[in-house]
Design an enzyme around this catalytic site. Sequence first.
Site, mmCIF file in Angstrom:
data_model
loop_
_atom_site.group_PDB
_atom_site.id
_atom_site.type_symbol
_atom_site.label_atom_id
_atom_site.label_comp_id
_atom_site.label_asym_id
_atom_site.label_seq_id
_atom_site.Cartn_x
_atom_site.Cartn_y
_atom_site.Cartn_z
ATOM 1 N N HIS A 49 0.742 -1.225 0.023
ATOM 2 C CA HIS A 49 -0.283 0.025 0.044
ATOM 3 C C HIS A 49 0.938 1.307 -0.067
ATOM 4 C CE1 HIS A 49 -4.470 -0.984 0.586
ATOM 5 N NE2 HIS A 49 -3.644 -2.115 0.723
ATOM 6 N N ARG A 50 1.821 1.171 0.813
ATOM 7 C CA ARG A 50 2.832 2.431 0.821
ATOM 8 C C ARG A 50 3.455 2.500 -0.379
ATOM 9 N NH1 ARG A 50 4.272 4.682 6.228
ATOM 10 N NH2 ARG A 50 3.102 3.468 7.619
#
Length: 169
Positions: A49-50
């Site tokens: 996600h990051r």
Amino acid sequence: MSFTLVLGGARSGKSRHAEALVARHPAPWAYIATAEGWDDEMRARIAEHRARRDGRWETLDAPLGLPAALAGIGTRPALVDCLTLWLTNLMLGEHDTEAATEALEDALAARGAPTVLVANEVGLGIVPENALARRFRDAAGVLNQRLASRAAHVHFIAAGLPLVLKGEA
């Protein structure tokens, strides 16, 4: 300020859709993450996600303190990912989920900026075999209904495709 609720199953594309909704507004954007990396698999999900987000996103970790995090970001557009993990953290820590939900509703009502909330729709599968899982499923359903009733927009994501349940696309 009104908010948008994005619902869907695991790996349905909820987060990507929510990120695109927030990105319609001027940066910088706040990404309020509720996940905790308790094991290798969850740490890999968090890293994935990051890696998708560029420098216009500021990530704030709020596994329990979601209302305070929303209050602390000022007028930046915000994405909360996800309410289901926040609820999990509250329940496993034996926190008062009703009081926490009321605090979240107050924080959302006080927001003066676009806000997108992500939550899993967990009630579409089989009935869980144990009491804690059934209690969680029921609490998540109630939380989703409660927030959907207040949201200006509600989107349901399946197979990466959005279905607008409330409001406009």
